[in-house]
Design a protein around this motif. Structure first.
Motif, mmCIF file in Angstrom:
data_model
loop_
_atom_site.group_PDB
_atom_site.id
_atom_site.type_symbol
_atom_site.label_atom_id
_atom_site.label_comp_id
_atom_site.label_asym_id
_atom_site.label_seq_id
_atom_site.Cartn_x
_atom_site.Cartn_y
_atom_site.Cartn_z
ATOM 1 N N HIS A 1 0.199 -9.153 -53.475
ATOM 2 C CA HIS A 1 0.771 -7.869 -53.095
ATOM 3 C C HIS A 1 0.662 -6.887 -54.249
ATOM 4 N N HIS B 1 -0.228 -5.121 -44.353
ATOM 5 C CA HIS B 1 1.003 -5.906 -44.381
ATOM 6 C C HIS B 1 1.105 -6.865 -43.192
ATOM 7 N N HIS C 1 9.366 -6.679 -43.878
ATOM 8 C CA HIS C 1 8.086 -6.264 -43.302
ATOM 9 C C HIS C 1 7.881 -6.746 -41.876
HETATM 10 CU CU1 C2O Z 1 3.512 -3.357 -49.808
HETATM 11 CU CU2 C2O Z 1 6.987 -2.919 -48.448
HETATM 12 O O1 C2O Z 1 5.391 -2.869 -49.494
#
Ligand code: C2O
Length: 361
Positions: free
Chosen positions: A91, A120, A290
């Motif tokens: 990440h 994501h 996420h």
């Molecule tokens: Cu790549 Cu919530 O971030």
């Protein structure tokens, strides 16, 4: 149309070569020693459909399994591309422009633009598959933190989920524990989707007005503020392009504000872990957070009015990324493979009410 604005070179980003990585903060993932980089299979019929559940409704058995999954992940050696540390590095690398492309010297940044949702989604997908593999349970699904749900009946969707915060789990031996969290996240404090950096004592009156403000900002970011793709997903971004031209409505608020609310403003590195890119994936709440962002992508597409569809620009669809999969192989994916997550990635979200829909006017 959406596809012909801001075109810089008109080429989608190819998958970064992990050898072409530099970053002063140690974010580069381990170089790949395996034989070949594999192409992502689009559909694995043997994989059962996984149902991602809201974190506030998990039962004890699920929490125990969830905790065990992270325990096993944390035990992997860092020579393994799947390890906990390497997940965090991945990440960090993708969000600190660590990967570069010798062809034009540009660097890849997956935030502040149209790559945000799709990258994501893949990151969670592989993370979830790795946890499932470690548990030897193909039905395992990540829970999602349903912070946009301001319901008071049942309450607590909008507080830090029990799995992360209950005494039983909030101790240093829990794999779901993270030392760097804001004191504001202490239950039963409810979330502030427009997080101010202060956390105040949450009286009943303050909670009621926070809930209302949370509903209003959700309505704004999902409905009034994002009737078209460019506003929801953010600006286009291709090879040679300048990173960070513009985040979509949801990426900035509430996605970014939930990060800030959770990270510790008083940590040695301010706002670690959740509140800064290079550390955020070192808190397991990252993946629950996420999950909700990813769910809201789907919710947005189902809202009435406007042009609420996925981007069809081929530079977007053909953008590639690399991830370590559940077997430790490096796999190349294309954004087009992420769009229909039910048929291609084989997961869905349990139904939860989207109460902010009623917060217009
Ligand atoms: Cu790549 Cu919530 O971030």
């Amino acid at each position: 149309t959406f596809s012909c604005t801001r075109r810089v070179q008109g080429l989608p980003f190819p998958a970064p070569d992990f050898k072409n990585c530099n970053n002063s903060e140690g974010c580069c993932p381990p170089p790949y020693n395996g034989a070949l980089i594999q192409d992502f299979y689009v559909f694995d019929p043997t994989l059962p459909m996984r149902i991602r559940q809201p974190a506030h409704l998990l039962d004890d058995a699920y929490i125990a399994k969830y905790q065990r999954a992270y325990q096993l992940l944390r035990e992997l050696p860092d020579s393994d591309g799947r390890s906990w540390k390497n997940q965090g590095k991945l990440h960090c690398a993708y969000c600190n422009a660590a990967f570069y492309f010798p062809i034009d010297k540009s660097r890849l940044e997956i935030h502040y633009g149209w790559l945000f949702f799709a990258w994501h989604r893949f990151f969670l997908y592989f993370h979830e598959r790795i946890l499932a593999k470690l548990l030897d349970d193909d039905t395992f699904a990540l829970p999602f933190w349903n912070w946009d749900n301001q319901s008071t009946d049942p309450p607590l969707a909008n507080v830090l989920p029990y799995a992360f915060a209950n005494k039983k789990y909030q101790n240093k031996s829990s794999s779901l524990y993270d030392v760097n969290r804001n004191v504001c996240t202490k239950r039963p404090n409810i979330i502030d989707l427009q997080s101010t950096l202060e956390c105040v004592n949450q009286t009943a009156t303050l909670k009621a007005s926070l809930r209302e403000a949370n509903n209003r900002i959700m309505y704004n970011q999902m409905v009034t503020g994002a009737p078209i793709r460019r506003l929801f997903f953010g600006e286009s971004y291709e090879l040679g392009g300048v990173a960070g031209l513009g985040a979509g409505t949801m990426e900035a608020i509430p996605h970014g504000t939930v990060h800030f609310w959770t990270g510790n403003p008083k940590a040695t590195v301010e706002f670690a872990d959740m509140g800064i890119f290079r550390y955020s994936a070192y808190d397991p709440t990252f993946f629950a957070h996420h999950g909700n962002v990813d769910r809201l992508w789907e919710v947005w597409k189902a809202l009435p009015g406007g042009n609420r569809k996925d981007i069809t620009d081929s530079d977007y669809l053909n953008t590639e990324f690399l991830f370590y999969d559940e077997n430790g192989n490096l796999v190349k994916v294309k954004i087009s493979q992420a769009l229909n997550h039910i048929s291609t990635l084989r997961y869905k979200y349990a139904n939860v009410p989207n109460l902010w829909i009623h917060s217009g006017s």
